[in-house]
Design a protein around this motif. Structure first.
Motif, PDB file in Angstrom:
ATOM      1  N   SER A 254      33.622   1.913  29.292  1.00  0.00           N
ATOM      2  CA  SER A 254      33.445   2.777  30.521  1.00  0.00           C
ATOM      3  C   SER A 254      34.109   1.952  31.795  1.00  0.00           C
ATOM      4  O   SER A 254      34.700   0.907  31.660  1.00  0.00           O
ATOM      5  N   GLN A 255      34.398   2.818  32.727  1.00  0.00           N
ATOM      6  CA  GLN A 255      34.936   2.258  34.064  1.00  0.00           C
ATOM      7  C   GLN A 255      34.104   0.846  34.401  1.00  0.00           C
ATOM      8  O   GLN A 255      34.563  -0.091  34.583  1.00  0.00           O
ATOM      9  N   ARG A 256      32.582   1.032  34.356  1.00  0.00           N
ATOM     10  CA  ARG A 256      31.822  -0.191  34.782  1.00  0.00           C
ATOM     11  C   ARG A 256      32.185  -1.277  33.834  1.00  0.00           C
ATOM     12  O   ARG A 256      32.114  -2.335  34.283  1.00  0.00           O
ATOM     13  N   SER A 258      34.577  -1.991  31.714  1.00  0.00           N
ATOM     14  CA  SER A 258      35.834  -2.370  31.764  1.00  0.00           C
ATOM     15  C   SER A 258      36.180  -3.344  33.088  1.00  0.00           C
ATOM     16  O   SER A 258      36.800  -4.617  32.980  1.00  0.00           O
ATOM     17  N   VAL A 319      43.532   7.689  32.401  1.00  0.00           N
ATOM     18  CA  VAL A 319      41.939   7.184  32.441  1.00  0.00           C
ATOM     19  C   VAL A 319      41.414   8.022  31.390  1.00  0.00           C
ATOM     20  O   VAL A 319      41.089   9.223  31.490  1.00  0.00           O
ATOM     21  N   ALA A 321      37.447   8.289  30.136  1.00  0.00           N
ATOM     22  CA  ALA A 321      36.127   7.571  30.339  1.00  0.00           C
ATOM     23  C   ALA A 321      35.270   7.238  28.862  1.00  0.00           C
ATOM     24  O   ALA A 321      34.483   8.437  28.719  1.00  0.00           O
TER      25      ALA A 321
END
Length: 324
Positions: A254-256, A258, A319, A321
């Motif tokens: 996820s963004q977090r 990563s 991107v 997710a």
């Protein structure tokens, strides 16, 4: 296969020079044919092979080299491609014997060794020069008044660090897309559960991925993915990968997650901002994918986009997710 056959009989080496419109096989695709119709490889994915083999058996290609076109404007207008495309094909008649075996061996050495090679012909004469060339991700063709200069390179490569449900789909998709596909997996329990799901032509290396990259390296037409969600695998893979000339590096998360990974790589491995920028994380295009197959599709689509040189020019979002 070609070398085995050429020991005792002539073979016809056929190479796609160029395509126009929608064609199922790219420039550089090859097929070798014997006089009895046995063949290996493909020129069109099935659109012209039957007709082409019949013409070989009818001794239609007797010159040492000639150029043949299928599709609109071709010399067999009754064989239009179903996809509406056009194929230009270089046909080389190679006699049996030592000279042909040396020629084929030079081509094989370049392609299997991930090097590029340029061949030069003056129709209808045989190839008169084979020369090493700078690596190129795509076949390059120049045709001028019967002079053909053809630069061939090894197929693009995908190295997958570890198996996961998404990695299995990526491996099998990549194979269908023409990538040489290598999976590095050292975990016995994962191998016992997932190895059987890989297509037969996927190369499975039972080795820790970062160790494989350190020892083997890669060429410039390589994509490296780590999709395990195991920081010990993903982090160490990326630490090795940023030192290699691969055109694409990707890690799932996820963004977090990563962001946390990049922070670890910066603090512990002292990767520079430029090195971190090379890592696609989250990885893949944003197509709203949720299932492992959809996520793998998004990832491979982004890799193909970069391979084909479109990443800097299109407006697609890079991107995806991926779930944590």
């Amino acid at each position: 296969m070609a070398q085995q056959w050429a020991e005792a009989q002539p073979v016809w080496l056929c190479t796609v020079l160029s395509t126009y419109g929608s064609s199922p096989r790219p420039p550089g695709a090859m097929m070798v044919i014997r006089a009895d119709g046995r063949y290996s490889g493909s020129l069109s994915g099935g659109c012209v092979e039957e007709n082409f083999i019949t013409r070989v058996q009818q001794q239609a290609f007797s010159a040492a080299s000639q150029r043949v076109r299928y599709g609109e404007g071709g010399d067999t207008p009754d064989r239009a491609l179903p996809c509406g495309g056009v194929l230009d094909i270089l046909v080389e008649r190679l006699p049996a014997g030592a000279a042909t075996l040396r020629y084929l061996q030079q081509l094989e050495d370049a392609l299997t060794g991930a090097r590029a090679i340029t061949k030069r012909l003056t129709l209808p004469q045989p190839c008169h020069a084979l020369e090493p060339a700078p690596y190129t991700r795509r076949t390059r063709t120049q045709v001028t008044d019967g002079e053909i200069v053809l630069t061939l390179s090894a197929a693009p490569r995908l190295i997958l660090a570890g198996l996961s449900s998404v990695a299995v789909y990526c491996a099998n998709f990549a194979l269908a897309l023409g990538f040489e596909t290598i999976v590095c997996e050292h975990r016995e329990e994962v191998l016992s559960n997932m190895a059987a799901e890989l297509a037969p032509d996927v190369k499975l290396v039972q080795q820790f991925p970062a160790v494989y990259l350190e020892r083997e390296g890669c060429h410039a037409a390589t994509a490296i993915l780590s999709l395990t969600h195991d920081a010990r695998i993903d982090d160490l893979t990326m630490m090795e990968a940023v030192n290699l000339p691969a055109f694409y590096l990707g890690a799932m998360g996820s963004q977090r997650n990563s962001a946390k990974r990049k922070a670890r790589l910066s603090a512990i491995a002292e990767l520079t901002p430029a090195q971190l920028q090379r890592i696609h994380a989250p990885v893949g295009l944003d197509i709203g994918s949720k299932t492992p197959a959809e996520i793998a599709l998004a990832i491979m689509a982004d890799i193909v986009r970069h391979k084909n040189g479109l990443a800097a020019t299109d407006a697609l979002s890079p991107v995806h997710a991926a779930s944590e």
